[in-house]
Every structure is written in structure tokens, then in C-alpha cells.
Enzyme design. Structure first.
Site, PDB file in Angstrom:
ATOM      1  CE  LYS A  65      -7.618   1.686   3.234  1.00  0.00           C
ATOM      2  NZ  LYS A  65      -6.385   2.130   3.920  1.00  0.00           N
ATOM      3  CD  GLU A  90      -2.788   1.149   2.494  1.00  0.00           C
ATOM      4  OE1 GLU A  90      -3.757   1.927   2.501  1.00  0.00           O
ATOM      5  OE2 GLU A  90      -2.570   0.332   3.423  1.00  0.00           O
ATOM      6  CB  CYS A 131      -7.104  -2.037   5.084  1.00  0.00           C
ATOM      7  SG  CYS A 131      -5.741  -0.924   5.456  1.00  0.00           S
TER       8      CYS A 131
END
Length: 251
Positions: free
Chosen positions: A112, A43, A153
């Protein structure tokens, strides 16, 4: 093909975007030489991770960073999961992952969805939502080996992805020194067992001098919840052979 090699690149992220991209592409080439067919970056690989950095480092897609990734994927004939970069589009900022195929074509652009907002008194406060906008779409892509799902995530999406036939869940993520020791491995093993799939996480390497210190410990977990391999905190390439026969046995 019942088995293929996955590589997770855990790299140090500096304040110089061009150096970060160059380092990433160099490590991608090294991973391909070692037989990796699917390679993932971490990321925010081209920018320091922080709400004050996102506006400065954001770029369009396609742009300078993603063009280099497309070239690296084609040059090495691999599937390249581009971790994530700050993306600017129509005046909004996103935390975005792109995937390129072995011919250099863009397969997926994943923004995201669940932004990282946290406030743990005396430890860490961080709010992505101060600068970033959330994405709203699911992202999968097919390879000759298996169907791969993307997340940045962790979130509830894993079960939906599993129901759609995904076998490998790849999460570029930048946990920190508070959430990392508490939840990093726990969440990966839980998602692997819940969904009976392989789970891989690609983290930046740890830089104790950075304003946001990443946990590191990029990891691959099998469908039984066993950790197959795990990095430390330093810069490295983590390899794992993904055995789809094992996945079928577990299911």
C-alpha cells in the site's frame, strides 16, 4: 474470452489468524465452484484492522497466510487477489497484497502506497503511518481475460494504470462508518468514469463490536459509472460478470 466472472469475498475478521485464513480459503473454494475466474479478498483479511494489531499479526512473505492462498489458487485454478495482510520485512511493516496465478505462482506483491491517516473530530482518528511504511511501486498483472490493476484504498494511480492498458481496477479496502457513507461509492464511480474501466472493491464484513468498524458494501462498477452489484454489510460472496465488450463500447 469477452466475459468472465469476478468474485469479491466479504468476510468477518476475528482475532484468530488461522480461523480468518481458513474462512477465506473456504469462501475462495465456494466462489470457484460458482464459476469465478478472478477472486479478491478484502483488505487486512487475516488480522483485525488497527495500528496496535499490525505488529502482532505481521508475517513474512512467503509465510503461513500467503502459502495457504497459493495453495487455494492452485487447487481451484483461479487468479487470487489476496486482499492484504500486515507484512514484516527487514524490521519494517507494510500493508501488502499478493496475487497468485492458477498454478499457485506469485504474480504480484503490492505494498500500500498511500497510507490511511485521518482525523475527523468527534468521529474517527486513525493513522496507519504510526506503524506502517508505504510501498513505492505500481502493480498490474495479466490474465487471459484482461489486464488487472491493484490498489489498496484509492489514489491518483488509477489514471496511470489506465494509460497502461488496465481494464479492471481492484481495490481491497476497509472504509469505516465515517468515510464509507461519504466516499466509498462516490470514489468508485468516479474512478470508473475517469478511466473507463471496471472498478471492484472488496471490504471486510461489518463487525460492530470491532475496534475499527468496516463499512462493508463491496461493490462492482462498470466503465459507465453504473453500480452493477453491491453487497450489504454481512458476510457474503459478491459475483459480477465482467463484460469486456461493454468496456470497448464505452471507450
Amino acid at each position: 474470452m469477452a466475459t468472465f466472472r469476478l468474485a469479491l469475498i466479504q468476510l468477518y475478521v476475528s482475532s484468530i489468524k488461522s480461523d480468518n485464513v481458513s474462512q477465506a480459503c473456504s469462501l475462495v473454494r465456494e466462489a470457484a465452484k460458482q464459476g469465478a475466474k478472478v477472486v479478491s479478498l478484502p483488505e487486512c483479511f487475516n488480522s483485525p484492522y488497527g495500528t496496535n494489531y499490525f505488529p502482532e499479526y505481521a508475517e513474512k512473505i512467503p509465510g503461513e497466510s500467503t502459502q495457504k492462498l497459493a495453495e487455494a489458487a492452485k487447487e481451484n485454478s483461479i487468479y487470487l487477489i489476496g486482499g492484504s495482510i500486515p507484512e514484516e520485512d527487514a524490521g519494517k511493516l507494510f500493508n501488502t497484497c499478493v496475487v497468485f496465478g492458477p498454478d499457485g505462482s506469485l504474480l504480484v506483491k503490492h505494498r500500500k502506497i498511500h497510507l490511511f491517516d485521518i482525523d475527523v473530530p468527534w468521529k474517527i482518528t486513525f493513522q496507519e503511518s504510526k506503524t506502517l511504511s508505504p510501498g513505492d511501486g505500481l502493480s498490474t498483472f495479466d490474465t487471459p481475460y484482461c489486464r488487472v490493476v491493484l490498489g489498496i484504498c484509492f489514489a491518483e494511480l488509477a489514471q496511470i494504470y489506465a494509460q497502461r492498458g488496465c481494464q479492471l481496477l481492484v481495490y481491497p479496502g476497509a472504509f469505516n462508518l465515517t468515510t464509507g457513507p461519504a466516499h466509498w461509492e462516490l470514489l468508485q464511480r468516479a474512478r470508473a468514469v475517469d478511466n473507463q474501466g471496471y472498478v471492484a472493491t472488496a471490504s471486510p464484513a461489518r463487525d460492530d463490536k470491532a475496534s475499527y468498524v468496516a463499512w462493508g458494501h463491496s461493490t462492482v462498477v462498470d466503465p459507465w459509472g453504473q453500480v452493477l452489484t453491491k453487497a450489504g454489510t454481512e458476510k457474503m460472496i459478491l459475483y459480477s460478470d465482467i463484460d469486456l465488450k461493454r468496456l470497448a463500447e464505452v471507450r
